[in-house]
Design a protein around this motif. Sequence first.
Motif, PDB file in Angstrom:
ATOM      1  N   UNK A 204       0.828  -1.191   0.000  1.00  0.00           N
ATOM      2  CA  UNK A 204       0.000   0.000   0.000  1.00  0.00           C
ATOM      3  C   UNK A 204       0.864   1.243   0.000  1.00  0.00           C
ATOM      4  N   UNK A 205       0.328   2.300  -0.592  1.00  0.00           N
ATOM      5  CA  UNK A 205       1.031   3.567  -0.680  1.00  0.00           C
ATOM      6  C   UNK A 205       0.192   4.653  -0.031  1.00  0.00           C
ATOM      7  N   UNK A 206       0.933   5.658   0.487  1.00  0.00           N
ATOM      8  CA  UNK A 206       0.276   6.824   1.075  1.00  0.00           C
ATOM      9  C   UNK A 206       0.486   8.006   0.151  1.00  0.00           C
ATOM     10  N   UNK A 207      -0.597   8.569  -0.341  1.00  0.00           N
ATOM     11  CA  UNK A 207      -0.528   9.705  -1.259  1.00  0.00           C
ATOM     12  C   UNK A 207      -0.863  10.976  -0.494  1.00  0.00           C
ATOM     13  N   UNK A 208       0.092  11.870  -0.450  1.00  0.00           N
ATOM     14  CA  UNK A 208      -0.114  13.154   0.224  1.00  0.00           C
ATOM     15  C   UNK A 208       0.192  14.275  -0.759  1.00  0.00           C
ATOM     16  N   UNK A 209      -0.438  15.401  -0.545  1.00  0.00           N
ATOM     17  CA  UNK A 209      -0.266  16.549  -1.427  1.00  0.00           C
ATOM     18  C   UNK A 209       0.655  17.562  -0.749  1.00  0.00           C
ATOM     19  N   UNK A 210       1.675  17.987  -1.484  1.00  0.00           N
ATOM     20  CA  UNK A 210       2.638  18.939  -0.954  1.00  0.00           C
ATOM     21  C   UNK A 210       2.148  20.368  -0.996  1.00  0.00           C
ATOM     22  N   UNK A 211       3.062  21.288  -0.610  1.00  0.00           N
ATOM     23  CA  UNK A 211       2.687  22.697  -0.563  1.00  0.00           C
ATOM     24  C   UNK A 211       2.442  23.270  -1.951  1.00  0.00           C
ATOM     25  N   UNK A 212       3.190  22.787  -2.930  1.00  0.00           N
ATOM     26  CA  UNK A 212       3.067  23.314  -4.294  1.00  0.00           C
ATOM     27  C   UNK A 212       2.051  22.549  -5.128  1.00  0.00           C
ATOM     28  N   UNK A 213       1.295  21.664  -4.505  1.00  0.00           N
ATOM     29  CA  UNK A 213       0.279  20.908  -5.228  1.00  0.00           C
ATOM     30  C   UNK A 213       0.750  19.583  -5.766  1.00  0.00           C
ATOM     31  N   UNK A 214       2.054  19.283  -5.643  1.00  0.00           N
ATOM     32  CA  UNK A 214       2.534  18.010  -6.144  1.00  0.00           C
ATOM     33  C   UNK A 214       2.101  16.880  -5.217  1.00  0.00           C
ATOM     34  N   UNK A 215       1.999  15.673  -5.769  1.00  0.00           N
ATOM     35  CA  UNK A 215       1.560  14.501  -5.022  1.00  0.00           C
ATOM     36  C   UNK A 215       2.788  13.706  -4.603  1.00  0.00           C
ATOM     37  N   UNK A 216       2.930  13.507  -3.310  1.00  0.00           N
ATOM     38  CA  UNK A 216       4.041  12.729  -2.773  1.00  0.00           C
ATOM     39  C   UNK A 216       3.560  11.325  -2.442  1.00  0.00           C
TER      40      UNK A 216
END
Length: 803
Positions: free
Chosen positions: A335-347
């Motif tokens: 499983x992966x955790x998708x988070x959104x950064x400050x600039x809108x990119x997906x980490x």
Amino acid sequence: MARQNQNQSDQNQNQNQKQNNNQNANSSSTETDDFSMRETSPNLGGGRVPGNERFGTAFDLVEQMHYLYIRIVKARSLPPNKGNSNPSPDPYVEIKLGNFIACTKHFEKTPNPEWNQVFAFPKDRIQSLTLELTVRDKDGGEEDNSIGGVSFEIIELPVRVPPDSPLAAQWYRLENLFNRSENPGEGELMVAVWMGTQADESFPDSWHLDALSVEGDGIANVRSKVYLSPRLWYVRVQVIEAQELETNGNRQSEVVVKGAVMNMVLRTKALSSVRPMWNEDLMFVVAEPFDEQLVLTVEEKLGNKEEVVGKCLIPLHSVEKRMDTRVVSSKWCNLEKHTRGKNGEVNVVQLNSKIHIRVCLDGGYHVLDELTQYSSDFRATHRLLGTPSIGVLELGILNANGLTAMKTRNGRGAVDAYCVAKYGQKWIRTRTVIDSLNPKWNEQYTWEVFDPCTVVTIVVFDNNHLQGVDNGGGGAKDSRIGKVRIRLSTLETDRTYTHSYPLIVLHPSGVKKTGEIQLAVRFTCVSLLNLMQMYTQPLLPNMHYIHPLTCFQQDSLRHQATHIVAMRLNRAEPPLRKEVVEYMLDVGSNMWSLRKIKAHYSRLTGVLSSVVLFCQWLNHICIWTSPVLSVLVHVLFLILVYYPQMIPIFILIYVVVIGIWRYRSRSRHPPHMDIKLSYADRLTGDELDEEFDSFPSSKSGEVLKLRYDRLRSVGSRIQTVIGDMATQVERIQNLITWRDPRATAMFLVFCAVLAGVLYVIPVRGVVVAVGLFVMRHPSLRNRVPSVPMNFFRRLPARTDGLL
């Protein structure tokens, strides 16, 4: 873009209206004739004499329509415009044929334009002996300047006979058509002009006389096309278990797995977050090519909220395909955790959590059509499971008569009709006949047949996506005019059926006939042995029986498949829009309707009527209404008892005789929609309003209360019938379950005594005694119920345990 003689156009429109009024007056004379199907005798194939195949045999199920074809390819070396500051011309070609004038598109500042446009004029509407093609320079004045032109004598034009190659276009030097004594004009025009039929390859892409007023994007919506629906697959996702889930640490929390493909989301049941094991199947529908991803999301339930624990992305093009019952190997996915950064990119963060799944593309099913009662194909999705064709279906869409005006144009009723036919993966759309209540298509199409127990569907629509329509905006929808279904198994092989089918539509105001459509249908069998063998094969692929789908899965998958087909066909050019696809696929046909309940009840009673008639006949025998007939039945009964081997022979001979007798009264034409069978002619206004209500309902509380009470009344009757049937079955079952000890003891004693009697007395004697007792004379009868009936009615059932 185009100009036509207005007087001629109005005259033709008035004639169409007069014909429609006459047909409506004739059709309304008798109610029985309004909705009946009648056999016709069209002039199929143009009345060709055997041996004279001038126009070929490809269109032998339609009437030959002769056209004047004009292909305007390009021009070169056009002279400069001397009266303008810009010397380059803005050329276009004007086509003049008697009072009709049509124009090609124009190019700006182009001395060597290329049009590649084809125009088709019906031969029976040509009122001139000369065809004039004039190249003009569009300068924005009252009359564009003429550069030069070419003229042709209609009687001298060549006739193209398919399958000959297309007629080669030629260069013609432009001349001054108004004063030929002057010097010839400058420049050349490449054109090809010939006489042909609708079998010509240029017919589908040509601009027709009735569609010259259509401009812009509406041109694509006029032409005939053939579509192929996408090949659909089932995606089976078996969610087995998960481990090492990074939850909030609460052992009472629950987790759920959500699967998503495109806009469709399914979910498993919620289980404890400590090593959950689901073992559930999630099924989706996807179409080739597999561009989508399967997204599996594990979520933790926190009260009314759900927090994402992790997700897994699986490209569908990498999923294994299977066509049999073998088990696909499972795998553990991180499983992966998708988070959104400050600039809108997906980490993306890799987790230690894993999910155990088994994913495959099931090609052993057939998607979409097996879930409806009007199936046109039963083949499995996987190509390796395909079966050879058993025949060919040919459909000729001839014309329609007396269509109801669906909109207004210039203050009068109008309709722009086109037909859509569906069989298997192949959909066809005829060209749109503009502004005609009696359109003529005369188009023929062919399908391969793989199963005779299939249905071809033909629907007539009104095109509301043409420029200049009064009721159109971006949200305009094509109006349905009527539908025809033809089941191939009701057709005799190698016979041409020509019938005029009534177009019937159920409106909120009641059932209406919106016109008639004339069709020619022929089912050609390749091998009679293969055709008969199909009746012994399973109707659906084996996967439907080995791993059957639940009712819930069928409803969900059909909804997904319909959405995908509608979306794909809407992206074609011209598009088959959503309302067209949904009406062709009978979306919403399973919704509640009091009319349908009555119709199904009438069908059921009609099937059981033979049993009722037999019981009535037996009752007349038993009460000796006709003594002679009763004596004959007694004699026949004794013969069958003492010669029991004659019973099956007698039954089989009876069936054969009845079948041969009914052969004379067999139907001579395919079955069609019956408004009496559908109870469409006996509906009240409230019942119609209920059937056309949206889901969920948009009505007020009082109307809903009335309908709910009526639904409860109908449901109570059905409930009573089902309850009575269950009671009788339970009484039979309780004969030996000791639910009533005394009744069971009496029944067992009776069985023991009967066994002894049958051991001593021959079975024939017992049967004769019982039969003669049942058919005894009325003077020996008593109106009080018999002992066995009294005993049976006193047996207990499980009704005592109901609340």
